[in-house]
Design an enzyme around this catalytic site. Structure first.
Site, PDB file in Angstrom:
ATOM      1  CB  SER A 185      -0.942   0.023   1.209  1.00 59.31           C
ATOM      2  OG  SER A 185      -1.848  -1.029   1.119  1.00 59.31           O
ATOM      3  CG  HIS A 235      -2.019   4.086   3.982  1.00 59.35           C
ATOM      4  ND1 HIS A 235      -3.304   3.852   4.427  1.00 59.35           N
ATOM      5  CD2 HIS A 235      -1.575   2.909   3.489  1.00 59.35           C
ATOM      6  CE1 HIS A 235      -3.619   2.593   4.206  1.00 59.35           C
ATOM      7  NE2 HIS A 235      -2.574   2.001   3.650  1.00 59.35           N
TER       8      HIS A 235
END
Length: 330
Positions: A185, A235
């Site tokens: 991610s 993230h």
């Protein structure tokens, strides 16, 4: 990237909390590494069969690697180790480097991206990566896209280690120094920023209307609110890595690929054998030339010698075209 909580890993960066399907808007002014997507002109035709000339090899190869590491980890012995020994954990990486143990630190820094906590984590990450990767690889070219992904992986995970060592425990981050995260991610959020930042227009994310260039930041917050196990730090560092590569010249990924390509040419005549996802099909007769996507080294599809164009490219209109390669450097 995913945070390990009580011995389990939760999904993060999943596209069920994102606006992947709504990517569409007019492009901004082109930049040195513009990723503006262009549509083929109305008259352009694909080779016989209607399929795209070349599939995105780097995107599909990375997806295959992620899947293999998840369903058959013994096929990649280097990454077939317990989760706690491969996850992206700043304290463990810094501890390894402090005793000059570089290999374990590199395995954590790079290998953790290809490990996923469960099937859903893998599925959502790969679905999101397939969308972004295929678009960016088509625009940039397979070689520059490969070096871009590598740079974003190293930079995003390195930033996670650096910030993990500097930041104190806090509600959204937990204890960043001892967090244990896995997953692709970080790279996905970096590519998300890369795609969205130059788009003009408004998108809707769970009913919230926001400019495309700010969409990645909104998704960063929403995903962490909806899924507390998501690695907010992972993230965030992905977005920061995308911003650094896009807005600065500190990491010239295209120049890196040109250096690699020059080395390969000197060893195995790379230009004669390398495919390029940016290759475009020849337009039909009377369509007014070929359409060439921008960026990177491309291979142009041209009719092979001794063939005819046929009746405007229509099925049955003359001899069926064969396709040859003609190298072209944009």
């Amino acid at each position: 990237v995913s945070r390990v909580v009580s011995g389990s890993v939760g999904p993060l960066g999943t596209c069920r909390h994102s606006s992947e399907g709504s990517y569409a808007a007019g492009p901004a002014a082109p930049r040195e590494h513009s990723v503006t997507l262009r549509a083929a002109p109305p008259g352009a035709a694909l080779p016989a069969g209607g399929a795209a000339p070349v599939k995105p090899p780097v995107t599909l190869g990375l997806i295959m690697l992620n899947v293999i590491c998840h369903v058959q980890p013994s096929a990649v012995p280097l990454l077939d180790i317990p989760l706690r020994e491969i996850c992206l954990q700043p304290s463990a990486i810094l501890s390894s480097l402090s005793v000059s143990s570089v290999a374990p630190a590199l395995v954590r820094l790079l290998g953790s991206a290809f490990i996923h906590g469960d099937d859903y984590h893998l599925y959502y990450n790969m679905a999101s990566f397939l969308w972004k990767g295929s678009h960016l690889e088509h625009t940039l070219g397979s070689g520059p896209f490969f070096t871009l992904v590598f740079v974003l992986l190293v930079l995003s995970h390195s930033l996670a280690v650096l910030l993990g060592a500097l930041l104190p425990p806090m509600p959204f981050l937990g204890d960043p120094m001892h967090s244990c995260a896995v997953g692709f991610s970080g790279v996905i959020f970096a590519l998300k920023y890369f795609m969205y930042v130059q788009e003009v227009g408004i998108t809707s994310i769970h009913g919230i209307f926001i400019a495309y260039r700010h969409a990645a930041w909104l998704e960063l917050v929403l995903i962490s609110l909806v899924n507390p196990q998501a690695s907010f730090l992972g993230h965030l560092c992905g977005i920061l890595a995308g911003a650094v590569v896009y807005h600065t010249r500190l990491f010239p990924y295209k120049a890196m690929w040109r250096a690699i390509e020059a080395l390969l040419n000197g060893v195995i005549r790379w230009h004669d054998i390398s495919p390029a996802f940016t290759a475009s099909s020849s337009s039909s007769a009377g369509a007014g030339g070929n359409y060439y996507p921008t960026g990177g080294r491309t291979r142009r599809y041209t009719p092979a010698s001794g063939t005819t164009g046929g009746g405007g490219g229509a099925p049955g209109g003359g001899q069926r075209r064969q396709w040859g390669f003609e190298s072209q450097l944009d």
